[in-house]
Design an enzyme around this catalytic site. Structure first.
Site, PDB file in Angstrom:
ATOM      1  N   ASP A  58      95.493   2.173 123.984  1.00  0.00           N
ATOM      2  CA  ASP A  58      96.915   2.202 124.302  1.00  0.00           C
ATOM      3  C   ASP A  58      97.621   0.946 123.808  1.00  0.00           C
ATOM      4  O   ASP A  58      96.989  -0.025 123.388  1.00  0.00           O
ATOM      5  CB  ASP A  58      97.101   2.303 125.822  1.00  0.00           C
ATOM      6  CG  ASP A  58      96.647   3.636 126.385  1.00  0.00           C
ATOM      7  OD1 ASP A  58      96.719   4.640 125.653  1.00  0.00           O
ATOM      8  OD2 ASP A  58      96.232   3.665 127.561  1.00  0.00           O
ATOM      9  N   TYR A 116      83.431  -2.238 127.245  1.00  0.00           N
ATOM     10  CA  TYR A 116      84.760  -2.805 127.468  1.00  0.00           C
ATOM     11  C   TYR A 116      84.638  -4.110 128.249  1.00  0.00           C
ATOM     12  O   TYR A 116      83.761  -4.263 129.100  1.00  0.00           O
ATOM     13  CB  TYR A 116      85.643  -1.836 128.261  1.00  0.00           C
ATOM     14  CG  TYR A 116      86.205  -0.695 127.444  1.00  0.00           C
ATOM     15  CD1 TYR A 116      87.399  -0.848 126.737  1.00  0.00           C
ATOM     16  CD2 TYR A 116      85.555   0.528 127.386  1.00  0.00           C
ATOM     17  CE1 TYR A 116      87.921   0.197 125.996  1.00  0.00           C
ATOM     18  CE2 TYR A 116      86.065   1.580 126.639  1.00  0.00           C
ATOM     19  CZ  TYR A 116      87.250   1.405 125.949  1.00  0.00           C
ATOM     20  OH  TYR A 116      87.760   2.440 125.203  1.00  0.00           O
TER      21      TYR A 116
END
EC number: 5.4.99.12
Length: 265
Positions: A58, A116
């Site tokens: 995003d 992540y």
């Protein structure tokens, strides 16, 4: 041209997500990572190039080691897809590695693990030097209950409580293999390794862990939140600034090596 004549290449790239409106191309010339990369690849290939990414990011989300594949008919040396492409990329994106791969390789579907890291600053005043590089909370956080809560994420579970409303994943069931939470010099690092992640999943997890660390949510409450399988009682989604895709795992036969996380991160 017949696709049988095409070569498939895989590249690993890094980018500063604060400079772009996410990965995916958008109408109206909005700057995105995919649009910039495909433009640069086309300059080297001499033909239009379509890319497929391991995982879309995003607006504001960074990548230390994103993986992309593309097909081309032009014969170019390996360095053309690194130095050559980098010469045509805007600031904020860099190709790190390039490798010709088997025609059947798929950057998304062949990935069996993703890594992540969320970098969080916990300080009364947000450092201007860390803006867009780390998330921030003014709250003083107790890392020990945060660690215990994060450990509850390990295993195959329904993560609907950490799923964005517009998530397009077919199933909310994912597997987290490892969690690690560390703190040094006022920065908290959350590392998650899983087979796949839902839209906003890491940011939603961090939002809940901040509640745990600040005492607004107990470890038992965090466990109950997972079992609720609903966003209705969950803390808000945390800011994208501190989120980094740090690696993607593939079968060794493809020869795609996951680079080490940069020391500064």
């Amino acid at each position: 041209m017949d696709t049988a004549q095409k070569q498939r290449w895989a590249i690993t790239l890094s980018y500063d997500g604060s400079r772009f409106y996410g990965w995916q191309k958008q109408a109206g010339g909005v700057p995105t990572v995919q649009a910039a990369l495909e433009t640069a690849l086309a300059r080297i290939a001499g033909e239009s190039v379509a890319t497929t990414v391991a995982g879309r990011t995003d607006t504001g989300v960074h990548a230390a080691a994103q993986v992309v594949h593309f097909d081309i008919t032009a014969a170019r040396p390996q360095q053309a897809w690194v130095r050559g492409v980098n010469a045509h990329l805007p600031e904020g994106i860099a190709v790190l590695h390039a490798r010709q791969v088997a025609p059947g390789f798929h950057a998304r579907f062949d990935a069996y693990g993703r890594h992540y890291r969320y970098l969080l600053e916990s300080a009364p005043v947000r450092s201007p030097l860390l803006k867009n590089r780390a998330g921030w909370t003014h709250l003083k956080l107790d890392i020990e209950p945060m660690r215990r809560a994060a450990a509850l994420l390990i295993g195959e579970q329904d993560f609907s409580s950490f799923r964005a409303a517009g998530c397009q994943a077919k199933s909310p069931v994912k597997t987290i293999y490892r969690t690690d939470l560390t703190q040094s010099a006022g920065l908290i690092r959350l590392d998650l390794h899983g087979n796949a992640f839902l839209h906003h999943m890491v940011r939603n997890i961090m939002g809940a862990l901040v509640y745990v660390g600040s005492g607004r949510l107990s470890v038992e409450g965090f466990a109950a939140l997972i079992q609720e399988r609903s966003r209705l009682k969950a803390p808000p989604t945390f800011m994208p600034d501190g989120l980094y895709l740090t690696g993607v795992d593939y079968p060794g036969a493809y020869g795609i090596v996951r680079p080490q996380i940069p020391e500064w991160l």
